[in-house]
Motif scaffolding. Sequence first.
Motif, PDB file in Angstrom:
ATOM      1  N   VAL A 706       1.099  -0.986  -0.392  1.00  0.00           N
ATOM      2  CA  VAL A 706      -0.074   0.230  -0.102  1.00  0.00           C
ATOM      3  C   VAL A 706       0.396   1.080   0.018  1.00  0.00           C
ATOM      4  O   VAL A 706       1.950   1.535   0.930  1.00  0.00           O
ATOM      5  CB  VAL A 706      -1.122  -0.038   1.202  1.00  0.00           C
ATOM      6  N   MET A 707       0.456   2.527  -0.792  1.00  0.00           N
ATOM      7  CA  MET A 707       1.629   3.399  -0.764  1.00  0.00           C
ATOM      8  C   MET A 707       0.477   4.317  -0.701  1.00  0.00           C
ATOM      9  O   MET A 707      -0.820   4.606  -1.673  1.00  0.00           O
ATOM     10  CB  MET A 707       1.840   4.394  -2.530  1.00  0.00           C
ATOM     11  N   ALA A 708       0.609   4.168   0.655  1.00  0.00           N
ATOM     12  CA  ALA A 708      -1.120   5.934   1.226  1.00  0.00           C
ATOM     13  C   ALA A 708      -0.135   6.992   0.977  1.00  0.00           C
ATOM     14  O   ALA A 708       0.513   7.601  -0.308  1.00  0.00           O
ATOM     15  CB  ALA A 708      -1.139   5.924   2.538  1.00  0.00           C
ATOM     16  N   HIS A 709      -1.351   8.347   0.715  1.00  0.00           N
ATOM     17  CA  HIS A 709      -0.999   9.829   0.284  1.00  0.00           C
ATOM     18  C   HIS A 709       0.459   9.690   0.459  1.00  0.00           C
ATOM     19  O   HIS A 709       1.179   9.824   1.429  1.00  0.00           O
ATOM     20  CB  HIS A 709      -1.897  10.095   0.691  1.00  0.00           C
ATOM     21  N   GLY A 710       1.482  10.561  -0.408  1.00  0.00           N
ATOM     22  CA  GLY A 710       2.600  10.838   0.149  1.00  0.00           C
ATOM     23  C   GLY A 710       3.484  11.270  -1.443  1.00  0.00           C
ATOM     24  O   GLY A 710       2.378  12.020  -2.253  1.00  0.00           O
ATOM     25  N   TRP A 711       4.107  11.847  -1.763  1.00  0.00           N
ATOM     26  CA  TRP A 711       5.361  12.582  -2.517  1.00  0.00           C
ATOM     27  C   TRP A 711       5.985  11.376  -2.739  1.00  0.00           C
ATOM     28  O   TRP A 711       6.627  11.517  -4.035  1.00  0.00           O
ATOM     29  CB  TRP A 711       5.033  13.953  -2.011  1.00  0.00           C
ATOM     30  N   TYR A 712       6.891  10.376  -2.220  1.00  0.00           N
ATOM     31  CA  TYR A 712       7.784   9.716  -2.387  1.00  0.00           C
ATOM     32  C   TYR A 712       9.002  10.211  -3.465  1.00  0.00           C
ATOM     33  O   TYR A 712       9.815   9.346  -3.755  1.00  0.00           O
ATOM     34  CB  TYR A 712       6.468   8.673  -2.970  1.00  0.00           C
ATOM     35  N   GLY A 713       9.787  11.718  -3.308  1.00  0.00           N
ATOM     36  CA  GLY A 713      10.444  12.534  -3.750  1.00  0.00           C
ATOM     37  C   GLY A 713      11.828  11.361  -2.954  1.00  0.00           C
ATOM     38  O   GLY A 713      12.588  11.431  -4.340  1.00  0.00           O
ATOM     39  N   SER A 714      12.421  11.003  -1.899  1.00  0.00           N
ATOM     40  CA  SER A 714      12.945   9.576  -1.764  1.00  0.00           C
ATOM     41  C   SER A 714      13.227   9.114  -2.867  1.00  0.00           C
ATOM     42  O   SER A 714      14.180   8.328  -2.756  1.00  0.00           O
ATOM     43  CB  SER A 714      13.370  10.005  -0.381  1.00  0.00           C
ATOM     44  N   LEU A 715      12.338   8.274  -3.008  1.00  0.00           N
ATOM     45  CA  LEU A 715      12.749   6.986  -4.283  1.00  0.00           C
ATOM     46  C   LEU A 715      13.373   7.292  -5.214  1.00  0.00           C
ATOM     47  O   LEU A 715      12.843   7.808  -6.113  1.00  0.00           O
ATOM     48  CB  LEU A 715      11.309   6.532  -4.461  1.00  0.00           C
ATOM     49  N   ASP A 716      14.235   6.194  -5.126  1.00  0.00           N
ATOM     50  CA  ASP A 716      15.775   6.618  -6.654  1.00  0.00           C
ATOM     51  C   ASP A 716      14.998   5.856  -7.892  1.00  0.00           C
ATOM     52  O   ASP A 716      13.987   4.822  -7.703  1.00  0.00           O
ATOM     53  CB  ASP A 716      17.474   6.080  -6.191  1.00  0.00           C
ATOM     54  N   LYS A 717      15.815   6.059  -8.851  1.00  0.00           N
ATOM     55  CA  LYS A 717      15.371   4.941  -9.349  1.00  0.00           C
ATOM     56  C   LYS A 717      15.334   3.493  -9.628  1.00  0.00           C
ATOM     57  O   LYS A 717      14.422   2.417 -10.329  1.00  0.00           O
ATOM     58  CB  LYS A 717      16.651   5.545 -10.904  1.00  0.00           C
ATOM     59  N   ASP A 718      16.275   3.100  -8.607  1.00  0.00           N
ATOM     60  CA  ASP A 718      16.258   1.910  -8.918  1.00  0.00           C
ATOM     61  C   ASP A 718      14.924   1.434  -8.331  1.00  0.00           C
ATOM     62  O   ASP A 718      14.636  -0.074  -8.194  1.00  0.00           O
ATOM     63  CB  ASP A 718      17.460   1.492  -7.978  1.00  0.00           C
ATOM     64  N   GLN A 719      14.720   1.866  -7.412  1.00  0.00           N
ATOM     65  CA  GLN A 719      13.475   1.642  -6.067  1.00  0.00           C
ATOM     66  C   GLN A 719      12.447   1.426  -6.816  1.00  0.00           C
ATOM     67  O   GLN A 719      11.316   0.803  -6.975  1.00  0.00           O
ATOM     68  CB  GLN A 719      13.851   2.847  -5.250  1.00  0.00           C
ATOM     69  N   VAL A 720      12.578   2.580  -7.843  1.00  0.00           N
ATOM     70  CA  VAL A 720      11.243   2.397  -8.694  1.00  0.00           C
ATOM     71  C   VAL A 720      10.989   1.479  -9.179  1.00  0.00           C
ATOM     72  O   VAL A 720      10.183   0.892  -9.479  1.00  0.00           O
ATOM     73  CB  VAL A 720      11.401   3.781  -9.455  1.00  0.00           C
ATOM     74  N   GLU A 721      12.361   1.178 -10.302  1.00  0.00           N
ATOM     75  CA  GLU A 721      12.449  -0.303 -10.882  1.00  0.00           C
ATOM     76  C   GLU A 721      11.585  -1.543 -10.064  1.00  0.00           C
ATOM     77  O   GLU A 721      11.822  -2.646 -10.717  1.00  0.00           O
ATOM     78  CB  GLU A 721      13.886  -0.336 -11.399  1.00  0.00           C
ATOM     79  N   ASN A 722      12.480  -0.972  -9.023  1.00  0.00           N
ATOM     80  CA  ASN A 722      12.311  -2.987  -7.867  1.00  0.00           C
ATOM     81  C   ASN A 722      10.878  -2.537  -7.511  1.00  0.00           C
ATOM     82  O   ASN A 722      10.560  -4.093  -7.645  1.00  0.00           O
ATOM     83  CB  ASN A 722      13.128  -2.427  -6.409  1.00  0.00           C
ATOM     84  N   ILE A 723      10.064  -1.787  -7.538  1.00  0.00           N
ATOM     85  CA  ILE A 723       8.261  -1.631  -7.154  1.00  0.00           C
ATOM     86  C   ILE A 723       7.976  -2.613  -8.144  1.00  0.00           C
ATOM     87  O   ILE A 723       6.317  -2.999  -8.598  1.00  0.00           O
ATOM     88  CB  ILE A 723       8.158  -0.121  -6.835  1.00  0.00           C
ATOM     89  N   SER A 724       8.335  -1.687  -9.909  1.00  0.00           N
ATOM     90  CA  SER A 724       7.621  -2.069 -10.715  1.00  0.00           C
ATOM     91  C   SER A 724       8.210  -3.652 -11.389  1.00  0.00           C
ATOM     92  O   SER A 724       7.258  -3.909 -11.567  1.00  0.00           O
ATOM     93  CB  SER A 724       8.374  -0.849 -12.090  1.00  0.00           C
ATOM     94  N   ASN A 725       9.227  -3.937 -10.563  1.00  0.00           N
ATOM     95  CA  ASN A 725       9.478  -5.079 -11.004  1.00  0.00           C
ATOM     96  C   ASN A 725       8.595  -6.272 -10.173  1.00  0.00           C
ATOM     97  O   ASN A 725       8.197  -7.005 -11.227  1.00  0.00           O
ATOM     98  CB  ASN A 725      10.994  -5.887 -10.843  1.00  0.00           C
TER      99      ASN A 725
END
Length: 900
Positions: A706-725
């Motif tokens: 669950v990703m609640a309301h937020g901005w998530y600016g601290s997630l870097d490119k690798d982390q975004v990719e981890n979530i996507s995968n």
Amino acid sequence: MAMNNPMMTDTSISNILATLNGKSKPISQILALKSMYLHLAIMLIISVFSTNLVAQVDITYYLPDIEYDPAIPTPKSVIGHQVGEWHISHDKLVQYMEKLAASSDRIIIQEYARSHENRPLLNLIITAPKNLARIDEIKDIHRKLCTPNEADQVNTADEPIVVYQGYSIHGNESSGVNASMLVAYYLAAGQSPEVLNKLENGIFIIDPAYNPDGINRFASWVNSHKSKHLVSDPADREYTEAYPRGRTNHYWFDLNRDWLLLSHPESQGRIKVFHDWKPNILTDHHEMNTNSTFFFQPGIPSRTNPNTPQRNQDLTEEIGHFHAHALDSINSLYYTKSSFDDYYYGKGSTYPDANACVGILFEQASSRGHLQESVNGLLSFPFTIRNQVVTSLSTQDAAISKRQEMLDYQRIFYKNNIKDGKNSIIRGWLYTDVDAYKLKRYNEIMLAHQLEIYPITKDMRSNGKLYKANESYFIPMEQIQSKMAKTIFEKVRTFPDSLFYDVSAWTMPLAFDLQYSEVNKGDKSRLELGKRMIDAQSLKGKLYPEDKTYAYIFDWNQYKSANALLAIQDAGLITKMIHKEIDVDVTKKGEKQNMHFGRGSIIVPLQNQNKTGNEIQNILSQLAQENDLNIFALSTGITKSNMTLGNPDVATLYRPNVMVIVGDGTSSYDAGEIWHTMDQKLGYPLTKMETRDISSTSLKRYNTIVMAHGWYGSLDKDQVENISNWIRQGNTLITVRGGTDWAAKKDLIDLKRYKGQTGKDTEDEYQPYEVHPVRRGAGVIGGAIFETKMDLTHPLSYGYDDDILPVFHRGTNIYHTTNNPYATPLKYTASPILSGYIPRGFDTKIANQAALTVHKLGSGRVIAFQDNPNFRGYWYGGTKQFYNAVFFGAEISSRTMEPK
Ligand SMILES: [Zn+2]
């Protein structure tokens, strides 16, 4: 008030400068510098010398120089330091208050609740010993005053006023809680005629810590960062608290929004005390930003709730004169009327205004830690405490001076309530729900606010809806709590002002998604009412057995169906869910009856389970009782509908392994609401993972994030990719509000933002400078209630029986519906605004747009909410939709999702 003491101006800037002038040479050179540098340089020099100044404070700095009973312990003698030297921990506060109460014949101490972290919430009832000796009698007389047909028996000239003084509901606004020890000591030990007069004519209920868990979290932070030589630099770690900060309670909720909603034990206990005592004044001591001064109510007049009588605001202002004089006497800057509102009854200073009481908000500029630079000079923690002490004492002065006037106001307030109710066009409200637990919880909240509730004893049709006898309730407008009834039920669409400090709507039957109707005069005469409800009926869930059992079934339309499902999955049993409605025969009261089960109903078969039939029956029987749920045994797989229980279309469910992302870049409130829902309501041990800990390996053990309301600016490119995968591997991401914006921005989902103006200030023509804040504020949606329409055949809508669902909407983002016609199971209706303030024209823009969408990514999915389904723990209408995403998300057919 006389504040005659030699220490009181020691920390003022002028004295510090005088001290510096005498001691240090560089001050003359500094004076030659340009003003900005001058300011900074003085700050630096002050901070070098300031440690001693703060340490010097003694009790006469805070309290009037009168005689105090030496047998009564001072705070310092118990806590081991002067108030203000350290931030009091809650344990030490309790220790002092207990010692104080034990040594004084003026105090009764009582615990009224336990916080989530099991800390006691305390009241000290302080008054003259002769009042204490007959305290129950005094309370009874006082309550008569609030009962119109007995109120005239009370001679208000003879009765004490009741004053409730409460502190630091925001835990990191701690001058209040630290002041509470001095206020209680003053009343317990003071020997002056002034103090004795207060005690004789007043009952003072001191609530030293409205929010024990937040207070303790904050005290621990600032104390552990305090330097021996105080550092006043605002950049020091002492002043930059870590997530989730101490403002909120254990589950990161703002308790100063919960007075009406009662989602938490702190508020539930406090409201009981409030109605037990019916105080005449209630105070709420806060802090605001470091560069401000001191504020006391009244707030901005046009932002007072129209249900609050004008006399309440007049009294608030008259009481304000006492604060002004007290602050004048110690040369403290203050202001009133030009900020803060008195609109939302869920706040501590506004709730009393609908209850014959005057609620007063105080806001002190925060030193946050022990000593901080500000535009008004060095702001020391003791200075902030002193302002809270002084205005606590001036509140008592005002109360004594206006005693009879306020008691008379209380009497007339309730008489007027009855009169207003009698003359109102709306005579009351009728409500019901198929979900018995939700209805019970609603009634509990209504009873906590002292509303009169009557069950109806004959079926009734109103506004085309059927209200069944004994399953439906009526709350009349003609009752002493008519103002509370009105604000709880009314939909508000007109506002004298367009700026709101908080939400503009809280219509509670909408939040609970109840079936309800306004009842007018003609309808009321058709109502047949039973006896007034005293306790919300406890429900009796039950397992209905068969001689020979093939499977068990229960409906998903109850609030706690999900609790039962989770517990069955935790017991290691195979669980199934039906996508179609069915009719089956069950045995009830010894005979076969037809029973209808809706989509999402849960089946527990006996085949291939790891437990015996008897064991399963025992487990389910216990779960039925615990969860107010009826569970039925079935003797055959044949149904009366076109389906058998072994049909491939009957889904097999898997236990969700859920994690919520918290920490940097997320809203602690929204993440806290997910935590609270899963833990407190569902009974699910939810993992809270820090954004920084997201890696490809850390995600492996979860099938739902669950990703609640937020901005998530601290997630870097690798982390975004981890979530996507991780999603692509067949998992479910649930996003809410800012979480949805983030997923769209990071291209995890294909969701088109509405590009037209959404209520923002267009600045198309020349405007005077002064209207800017008003025009900007008018374009904001702080929180309003919108109507949505659901596709009842979609798995995310299972368990709902009516396709209209109210949602709580904040902000002006709008997204278009998906291209795939099945991927938007929830849309705003054609005319969606139900209650609350929105910028002009916003409702026509959001009309028919997407409120909930489902997106395909690889073998997985993203379920994207536009609105928070668990808002403030009281949005009971949305919880099921959230549970559906958690339990049934994986069951949504991939062809019905919006492709990427
Ligand atoms: Zn506050």
